[in-house]
Design a protein around this motif. Structure first.
Motif, mmCIF file in Angstrom:
data_model
loop_
_atom_site.group_PDB
_atom_site.id
_atom_site.type_symbol
_atom_site.label_atom_id
_atom_site.label_comp_id
_atom_site.label_asym_id
_atom_site.label_seq_id
_atom_site.Cartn_x
_atom_site.Cartn_y
_atom_site.Cartn_z
ATOM 1 N N LEU A 24 0.764 -1.249 0.042
ATOM 2 C CA LEU A 24 0.268 0.146 -0.041
ATOM 3 C C LEU A 24 1.359 1.139 0.191
ATOM 4 C CD1 LEU A 24 -2.218 -1.042 2.734
ATOM 5 C CD2 LEU A 24 -3.115 -1.317 0.127
ATOM 6 N N THR A 25 0.518 2.189 -0.992
ATOM 7 C CA THR A 25 1.601 3.374 -1.302
ATOM 8 C C THR A 25 0.807 4.682 -0.482
ATOM 9 O OG1 THR A 25 2.944 2.108 -2.358
ATOM 10 C CG2 THR A 25 3.218 4.091 -2.685
ATOM 11 N N GLU A 26 0.711 6.102 -0.288
ATOM 12 C CA GLU A 26 0.183 6.937 -0.611
ATOM 13 C C GLU A 26 1.111 8.135 -0.934
ATOM 14 O OE1 GLU A 26 -2.664 9.489 -0.324
ATOM 15 O OE2 GLU A 26 -2.634 7.474 -0.331
ATOM 16 N N ARG A 27 0.745 8.356 -1.909
ATOM 17 C CA ARG A 27 1.690 10.021 -2.360
ATOM 18 C C ARG A 27 1.540 11.505 -2.357
ATOM 19 N NH1 ARG A 27 6.354 8.652 -5.739
ATOM 20 N NH2 ARG A 27 5.442 10.841 -7.179
ATOM 21 N N PHE A 28 2.252 12.017 -1.904
ATOM 22 C CA PHE A 28 1.686 13.114 -1.707
ATOM 23 C C PHE A 28 2.533 14.290 -2.763
ATOM 24 C CE2 PHE A 28 1.179 11.018 2.676
ATOM 25 C CZ PHE A 28 -0.765 11.187 2.884
ATOM 26 N N THR A 29 2.140 15.098 -3.040
ATOM 27 C CA THR A 29 2.940 16.222 -4.413
ATOM 28 C C THR A 29 2.473 17.068 -4.495
ATOM 29 O OG1 THR A 29 1.489 15.576 -6.134
ATOM 30 C CG2 THR A 29 3.451 14.647 -5.666
ATOM 31 N N HIS A 30 3.822 18.411 -5.014
ATOM 32 C CA HIS A 30 3.184 19.502 -4.371
ATOM 33 C C HIS A 30 4.211 19.722 -5.837
ATOM 34 C CE1 HIS A 30 3.357 23.806 -4.164
ATOM 35 N NE2 HIS A 30 4.633 23.863 -3.719
ATOM 36 N N GLN A 31 3.619 20.395 -6.885
ATOM 37 C CA GLN A 31 4.290 21.121 -7.898
ATOM 38 C C GLN A 31 4.937 21.874 -7.817
ATOM 39 O OE1 GLN A 31 3.558 18.201 -10.813
ATOM 40 N NE2 GLN A 31 5.806 19.697 -11.301
ATOM 41 N N THR A 33 7.621 24.219 -9.556
ATOM 42 C CA THR A 33 8.054 24.557 -10.766
ATOM 43 C C THR A 33 7.311 23.174 -12.160
ATOM 44 O OG1 THR A 33 10.197 22.966 -12.102
ATOM 45 C CG2 THR A 33 9.964 25.827 -10.052
ATOM 46 N N SER A 34 7.569 23.728 -13.336
ATOM 47 C CA SER A 34 7.011 22.805 -14.580
ATOM 48 C C SER A 34 7.160 21.766 -14.726
ATOM 49 C CB SER A 34 6.692 23.378 -15.541
ATOM 50 O OG SER A 34 8.265 23.569 -16.188
ATOM 51 N N ARG A 35 8.186 21.584 -14.216
ATOM 52 C CA ARG A 35 9.680 20.306 -13.965
ATOM 53 C C ARG A 35 9.888 20.123 -12.289
ATOM 54 N NH1 ARG A 35 11.459 18.346 -18.672
ATOM 55 N NH2 ARG A 35 10.350 19.611 -20.413
ATOM 56 N N LEU A 36 9.688 21.136 -11.750
ATOM 57 C CA LEU A 36 10.014 20.025 -10.543
ATOM 58 C C LEU A 36 9.049 19.936 -8.861
ATOM 59 C CD1 LEU A 36 12.667 19.895 -8.608
ATOM 60 C CD2 LEU A 36 12.746 22.071 -7.714
ATOM 61 N N GLN A 37 9.393 18.889 -8.308
ATOM 62 C CA GLN A 37 7.979 18.528 -8.010
ATOM 63 C C GLN A 37 8.258 18.092 -6.650
ATOM 64 O OE1 GLN A 37 5.545 14.738 -9.029
ATOM 65 N NE2 GLN A 37 4.014 16.256 -8.948
ATOM 66 N N VAL A 38 8.038 18.267 -5.433
ATOM 67 C CA VAL A 38 8.076 17.800 -3.903
ATOM 68 C C VAL A 38 7.126 16.759 -3.305
ATOM 69 C CG1 VAL A 38 7.600 18.224 -1.572
ATOM 70 C CG2 VAL A 38 8.684 20.434 -2.798
ATOM 71 N N VAL A 39 8.143 15.474 -3.242
ATOM 72 C CA VAL A 39 7.458 14.749 -2.682
ATOM 73 C C VAL A 39 7.169 13.612 -1.466
ATOM 74 C CG1 VAL A 39 6.918 12.249 -3.952
ATOM 75 C CG2 VAL A 39 7.440 13.922 -5.307
ATOM 76 N N GLY A 40 6.232 13.850 -1.114
ATOM 77 C CA GLY A 40 6.009 12.984 0.518
ATOM 78 C C GLY A 40 5.726 11.559 0.270
ATOM 79 N N PHE A 41 5.394 10.629 0.823
ATOM 80 C CA PHE A 41 4.637 9.418 0.628
ATOM 81 C C PHE A 41 4.859 8.778 1.853
ATOM 82 C CE2 PHE A 41 9.827 8.466 -0.520
ATOM 83 C CZ PHE A 41 10.012 7.753 0.037
ATOM 84 N N ALA A 42 4.010 7.637 1.928
ATOM 85 C CA ALA A 42 3.731 6.914 3.293
ATOM 86 C C ALA A 42 4.026 4.944 2.401
ATOM 87 C CB ALA A 42 2.814 6.820 4.220
ATOM 88 N N ARG A 43 4.676 3.892 2.923
ATOM 89 C CA ARG A 43 4.401 2.424 2.401
ATOM 90 C C ARG A 43 4.429 1.844 3.508
ATOM 91 N NH1 ARG A 43 5.514 0.369 -3.279
ATOM 92 N NH2 ARG A 43 6.221 -1.796 -2.506
ATOM 93 N N TYR A 44 3.831 0.751 3.042
ATOM 94 C CA TYR A 44 3.047 -0.439 3.566
ATOM 95 C C TYR A 44 3.777 -1.678 2.752
ATOM 96 C CZ TYR A 44 1.766 -4.493 6.900
ATOM 97 O OH TYR A 44 1.487 -5.305 7.688
ATOM 98 N N ASP A 45 4.249 -2.119 3.376
ATOM 99 C CA ASP A 45 4.594 -3.666 2.729
ATOM 100 C C ASP A 45 4.465 -5.042 3.808
ATOM 101 O OD1 ASP A 45 5.773 -2.500 0.083
ATOM 102 O OD2 ASP A 45 6.748 -1.626 1.116
ATOM 103 N N ARG A 55 6.249 -4.077 6.709
ATOM 104 C CA ARG A 55 8.014 -2.972 6.461
ATOM 105 C C ARG A 55 7.016 -1.741 6.038
ATOM 106 N NH1 ARG A 55 11.679 -4.653 2.544
ATOM 107 N NH2 ARG A 55 12.701 -5.832 3.865
ATOM 108 N N GLY A 56 7.712 -0.174 7.354
ATOM 109 C CA GLY A 56 6.647 0.497 6.986
ATOM 110 C C GLY A 56 7.879 1.982 6.414
ATOM 111 N N ASP A 57 7.442 2.664 5.804
ATOM 112 C CA ASP A 57 8.435 3.498 5.365
ATOM 113 C C ASP A 57 7.989 4.858 5.355
ATOM 114 O OD1 ASP A 57 10.489 1.943 3.835
ATOM 115 O OD2 ASP A 57 9.653 1.123 2.970
ATOM 116 N N VAL A 58 8.426 6.351 5.797
ATOM 117 C CA VAL A 58 7.653 7.675 5.820
ATOM 118 C C VAL A 58 9.180 8.317 4.893
ATOM 119 C CG1 VAL A 58 6.851 9.264 6.774
ATOM 120 C CG2 VAL A 58 5.854 6.450 7.033
ATOM 121 N N GLY A 59 8.485 8.700 4.372
ATOM 122 C CA GLY A 59 9.837 9.627 3.741
ATOM 123 C C GLY A 59 9.330 10.938 2.481
ATOM 124 N N ALA A 60 9.918 11.963 2.062
ATOM 125 C CA ALA A 60 9.863 12.578 1.915
ATOM 126 C C ALA A 60 11.351 13.041 0.135
ATOM 127 C CB ALA A 60 9.757 14.784 2.130
#
Length: 201
Positions: A24-31, A33-45, A55-60
């Protein structure tokens, strides 16, 4: 996504569950610029095949679009995260000195992703590859490659071909470092939204 695998070793034997894969993966994004994106996410395996109970991962991180058009997107991402993994046992091949089945620590990750869809939506392709590394213990390294291709064959109905390859040398005994799965299935989509609106005047 999830999958379950049962095996019957003999014709008159009962089925035994040998695989239970959950992701399971959840992503949070903020644009930014037109090509640069800030990404946050949480994942469970969870993986019975790899003896991973949780297994859990949280990061940006930051993502940069190398290829960007109306019908395709290719992006590379660099991320930092924290990870916690609980294995079935502490019998690790690369860390025989370990006395706990729980591994905690930071991770850095580099990934590349690509997706493309034809103008008439008859087919679409998605590809994703990522590598994880523990900067404090480089024995903990793994890679995941995932791809999906969907072909429309009749109206909204189509055929989907997907594959996943994982390489994880940091494992417990009696487990393989490589894991490959290939799946074929049927798909159903909502059709071409643009064509449903009619031609533009």
């Amino acid at each position: 996504s999830s999958s379950f695998i049962w095996l019957r070793p003999l014709p008159d034997a009962s089925f035994n569950q040998i695989g239970r894969e959950l992701s399971l993966t959840e992503r949070f994004t903020h644009q930014a610029t037109s090509r640069l994106q800030v990404v946050g996410f949480a994942r469970y395996d969870s993986s019975l095949l790899r003896a991973i109970l949780h297994r859990g991962d949280v990061g940006a991180g930051l993502g940069f679009a190398l290829l960007k058009s109306a019908h395709s997107l290719g992006r590379v991402t660099l991320s930092a995260m924290g990870e916690a993994t609980q294995y079935e046992s502490a019998d690790f091949v690369l860390a025989p000195e370990a006395d706990s089945a729980v591994r905690l620590g930071p991770r850095v990750a580099a990934s590349v992703g690509y997706r493309s869809q034809s103008e008439d939506t008859n087919q679409s392709v998605r590809f994703f590859a990522i590598a994880f590394l523990n900067p404090l213990d480089t024995r903990e390294f793994r890679t995941v490659v995932d791809g999906t291709a969907t072909f429309r064959i009749w109206g909204p109905r189509g055929v989907t071909l997907s594959g996943n390859w994982t390489y994880d040398p940091f494992r417990i005994v009696n487990r393989n470092a490589h894991d490959l799965s290939i799946n074929v299935g049927l798909s159903l989509s909502g059709g071409n939204r643009e064509s449903a609106k009619g031609p533009k005047s």
